[in-house]
Enzyme design. Structure first.
Site, PDB file in Angstrom:
ATOM      1  N   GLU A 129       0.900  -1.439   0.047  1.00 20.26           N
ATOM      2  CA  GLU A 129      -0.135   0.048  -0.071  1.00 20.26           C
ATOM      3  C   GLU A 129       0.785   1.219  -0.057  1.00 20.26           C
ATOM      4  OE1 GLU A 129      -4.532  -0.299   1.972  1.00 20.26           O
ATOM      5  OE2 GLU A 129      -3.077   0.450   3.124  1.00 20.26           O
ATOM      6  N   HIS A 180       7.945 -27.100  -1.251  1.00 24.91           N
ATOM      7  CA  HIS A 180       7.386 -28.018  -1.965  1.00 24.91           C
ATOM      8  C   HIS A 180       6.278 -27.685  -2.981  1.00 24.91           C
ATOM      9  CE1 HIS A 180       9.811 -31.042  -0.064  1.00 24.91           C
ATOM     10  NE2 HIS A 180      10.129 -30.236   0.747  1.00 24.91           N
ATOM     11  N   LYS A 232     -13.593   1.295  -3.351  1.00 32.29           N
ATOM     12  CA  LYS A 232     -14.693   1.559  -2.253  1.00 32.29           C
ATOM     13  C   LYS A 232     -15.776   2.443  -3.059  1.00 32.29           C
ATOM     14  CE  LYS A 232     -11.626   2.084   1.886  1.00 32.29           C
ATOM     15  NZ  LYS A 232     -11.181   2.891   2.504  1.00 32.29           N
TER      16      LYS A 232
HETATM   17  O1  PA5 Z   1      -3.102   1.773   5.962  1.00 31.17           O
HETATM   18  C1  PA5 Z   1      -4.274   2.290   5.743  1.00 31.17           C
HETATM   19  O2  PA5 Z   1      -4.357   3.422   6.157  1.00 31.17           O
HETATM   20  C2  PA5 Z   1      -5.551   1.227   5.429  1.00 31.17           C
HETATM   21  O3  PA5 Z   1      -5.044   0.280   5.032  1.00 31.17           O
HETATM   22  C3  PA5 Z   1      -6.354   1.136   6.441  1.00 31.17           C
HETATM   23  O4  PA5 Z   1      -5.898   0.772   7.618  1.00 31.17           O
HETATM   24  C4  PA5 Z   1      -7.583   0.237   6.000  1.00 31.17           C
HETATM   25  O5  PA5 Z   1      -7.977   0.695   4.747  1.00 31.17           O
HETATM   26  C5  PA5 Z   1      -8.728   0.477   7.031  1.00 31.17           C
HETATM   27  O6  PA5 Z   1      -9.220   1.775   7.320  1.00 31.17           O
HETATM   28  P1  PA5 Z   1      -9.875   2.096   8.573  1.00 31.17           P
HETATM   29  O7  PA5 Z   1      -8.900   2.173   9.569  1.00 31.17           O
HETATM   30  O8  PA5 Z   1     -10.350   3.616   8.176  1.00 31.17           O
HETATM   31  O9  PA5 Z   1     -11.239   1.300   8.698  1.00 31.17           O
END
Ligand code: PA5
Length: 429
Positions: free
Chosen positions: A279, A300, A414
Site C-alpha cells: 500500500e 514443495h 470503495k
Molecule cells: O493503511 C491504511 O490506511 C489502510 O489500510 C487502512 O488501515 C484500512 O483501509 C482500514 O481503514 P480504517 O481504519 O479507516 O477502517
C-alpha cells in the site's frame, strides 16, 4: 539489538555519491517532517513520545477486559487489524488449552457464515468488542459491527456499552459519532499516523495487551529502533541498507519480492508487511510487489516457480537467530528411516542448513537474495523489528519518489461498491 542485513551482491558498490545524497535528503525529510506526506509521519517519533500514563491506561483497560471476558472480538481491516494480529500470532503458544483470553478478529472480510458461527461460538462466553477504524466509515468492519453490536445489546442489555470499545479518529467519522451517542469508551488514533503505521498506537496496543503480552517491552523495542534509525549512516543503518538493496533490485528488473520465513508464527508479520509495502509503494505505475512464502512448506509448492519460472523475483528471508524451543534429532536403534546421519542436529540447525541450501539454489536460478536476521521472537525484538520495517518502507517509497502514506488505489474499489450498492450521494455512471 541488531537486525543483520545480508545481501548476495555487494551492498557498498550500490552506494553511489548521488544515492548517498538522496538518502540523506530522505532522512532529513522524515526527521524534520518536510518530506512528501509529512502530515502522516507521526509514527516515526511516536514510540519515544508515548507517556507512561497512556501505557498504564491501556494496561488497565486490558486487565479489565481480561478479568471480565473470555473473548475479545477485534473488528477492523487492513492497518486496523494486521499489526495486532501479527504480534499476537508471533507471540502465541499453539496447541495450548489455556483459560487465557482469546482474541478473535472480524470485519476483515465479509461473510455471513463467519459472523453467524462467531456469534454462536460467543454464546456461552463473556465477550468484549473493540471496533477499530481510523476513518470510522470503512464498510466491511462497519457491517460486522452492526451485527455484533446488536448481538452485544441482546446479550448484555444496558451493560453492553461497558463492553464495547471504539478506536477511531479524534475529530471525524461515523464511528466516532456513534461512540459518543452510545457512551462507548473511546481510544484515539493520532491524526498524523496512518492505518498501516499504527501498530504502536491504541490500534495495536489494546488487543496485544488484552492477549496478555507485555506492551511496555514492545514499545521499548520500538523506542530503541527509533533511536538507532534516527542516526544517518548508510553503512550501519539496516533500514537504509534494506531499502537500498530492494530498490536496486527493482531497477535491475526484479519487481517482485518474495518474503520468506521458516517460522509459522511469522505468517501474519508477513501479511502485515505485504500491506505495509504494497500500500505504501504500489503507486503511479511503480513499486515492488510483495508476496510471501513459508518454508519448508512452500519449497514443495512455489519453490519450483521460484527456482525455475519467469525471472522477475528476488527473495528476502526473515530469520530468527534463537528459537524459543527446539528438539534434537536422536539416534534410533534401528535406523529404519535412515535418519541417523542427522542425529545430534537440532531442528533449528536443520532450518539453517535449509536456508543456506535454498539461498544457494535460488541464487543460482537467478533470484537475488537478502536475509534479515533478528535475535528472538519476544515483545522487545518484535517492537524493534516492526519499527525497522516501517522505516525501511518509508525510505523505499521515497527512493521511488512515491508518497508512502496515501492509498488512492484503495479508494477506487470503495467508491465503485458504493455506486453499485446505491449509497446515497454516489451515482453509477
Ligand atoms: O493503511 C491504511 O490506511 C489502510 O489500510 C487502512 O488501515 C484500512 O483501509 C482500514 O481503514 P480504517 O481504519 O479507516 O477502517
Amino acid at each position: 539489538m541488531n537486525i543483520l542485513v545480508n545481501y548476495s551482491g555487494d551492498y557498498l558498490q550500490l552506494l553511489t555519491p548521488e544515492l548517498e545524497n538522496k538518502l540523506q535528503a530522505i532522512h532529513l525529510g522524515i526527521h524534520t517532517k518536510s518530506a512528501e506526506g509529512a502530515d502522516y509521519l507521526g509514527w516515526a517519533e511516536w514510540p519515544g513520545s508515548i507517556s507512561p500514563a497512556f501505557l498504564q491506561d491501556i494496561k488497565e483497560t486490558a486487565e479489565r477486559i481480561r478479568s471480565t471476558s473470555d473473548v475479545l472480538v477485534v473488528i477492523g481491516i487492513g492497518g486496523s487489524y494486521l499489526g495486532s494480529k501479527a504480534v499476537i500470532e508471533a507471540l502465541s503458544t499453539p496447541f495450548q488449552n489455556s483459560n487465557d483470553l482469546e482474541v478473535i478478529f472480524a470485519g476483515h472480510l465479509v461473510s455471513g457464515e463467519y459472523l453467524k458461527q462467531l456469534m454462536a461460538y460467543l454464546d456461552n462466553k463473556e465477550v468484549t468488542l473493540n471496533i477499530i477504524s481510523k476513518s470510522g466509515t470503512t464498510t466491511e468492519p462497519a457491517i460486522a459491527f452492526r451485527f455484533l453490536q446488536q448481538y452485544m445489546e441482546k446479550r448484555y442489555g444496558n451493560q453492553a456499552a461497558s463492553r464495547i470499545l471504539v478506536t477511531t479518529d479524534e475529530e471525524k467519522g461515523a464511528l466516532r459519532t456513534l461512540a459518543i451517542e452510545k457512551g462507548y469508551r473511546r481510544y484515539v488514533i493520532p491524526g498524523n499516523i496512518g492505518g498501516r503505521y499504527s501498530v504502536f498506537t491504541a490500534v495495536g496496543l489494546l488487543p496485544i495487551a488484552a492477549a496478555g503480552h507485555d506492551i511496555e517491552k514492545l514499545i521499548n523495542g520500538a523506542r530503541e529502533a527509533e533511536k538507532e534509525f534516527g542516526v544517518f549512516d548508510t553503512n550501519s543503518n539496516p533500514a537504509i541498507q534494506y531499502a537500498v538493496i530492494r530498490n536496486y533490485l527493482y531497477d535491475a528488473g526484479y519487481p517482485v519480492e518474495i518474503m520468506a520465513t521458516f517460522d509459522e508464527k511469522l505468517i501474519y508479520v508477513q501479511e502485515w508487511l505485504k500491506q505495509l509495502f504494497g500500500e505504501s509503494e504500489g503507486k503511479d505505475g511503480k513499486g515492488i510487489f510483495p508476496t510471501s512464502v513459508l518454508y519448508s512448506t512452500d519449497l514443495h509448492s512455489l519453490g519450483q516457480y521460484i527456482q525455475d519460472g519467469k525471472r522477475m523475483l528476488f527473495e528476502s528471508f526473515l530469520m530468527v537467530e534463537k528459537p524459543a524451543g527446539d528438539l534434537t534429532v536422536f539416534e534410533a536403534e534401528n535406523d529404519g528411516d535412515e535418519l541417523n546421519y542427522l542425529s545430534g542436529l537440532t531442528l533449528h540447525e536443520f532450518n539453517l542448513a535449509c536456508h543456506e541450501a535454498t539461498k544457494t539454489a535460488h541464487l543460482a536460478g537467478g533470484v537475488p537474495q537478502i536475509s534479515l536476521t533478528f535475535e528472538q521472537l519476544d515483545e522487545q525484538h518484535l517492537g524493534h523489528l516492526l519499527y525497522f520495517y516501517m522505516m525501511a518502507c518509508a525510505y523505499s517509497a521515497y527512493l521511488l519518489d512515491i508518497n508512502p502514506f496515501d492509498q488512492p488505489g484503495v479508494e477506487d474499489y470503495k467508491s465503485n461498491i458504493f455506486k453499485i450498492l446505491n449509497k446515497p450521494g454516489y451515482i453509477l455512471l
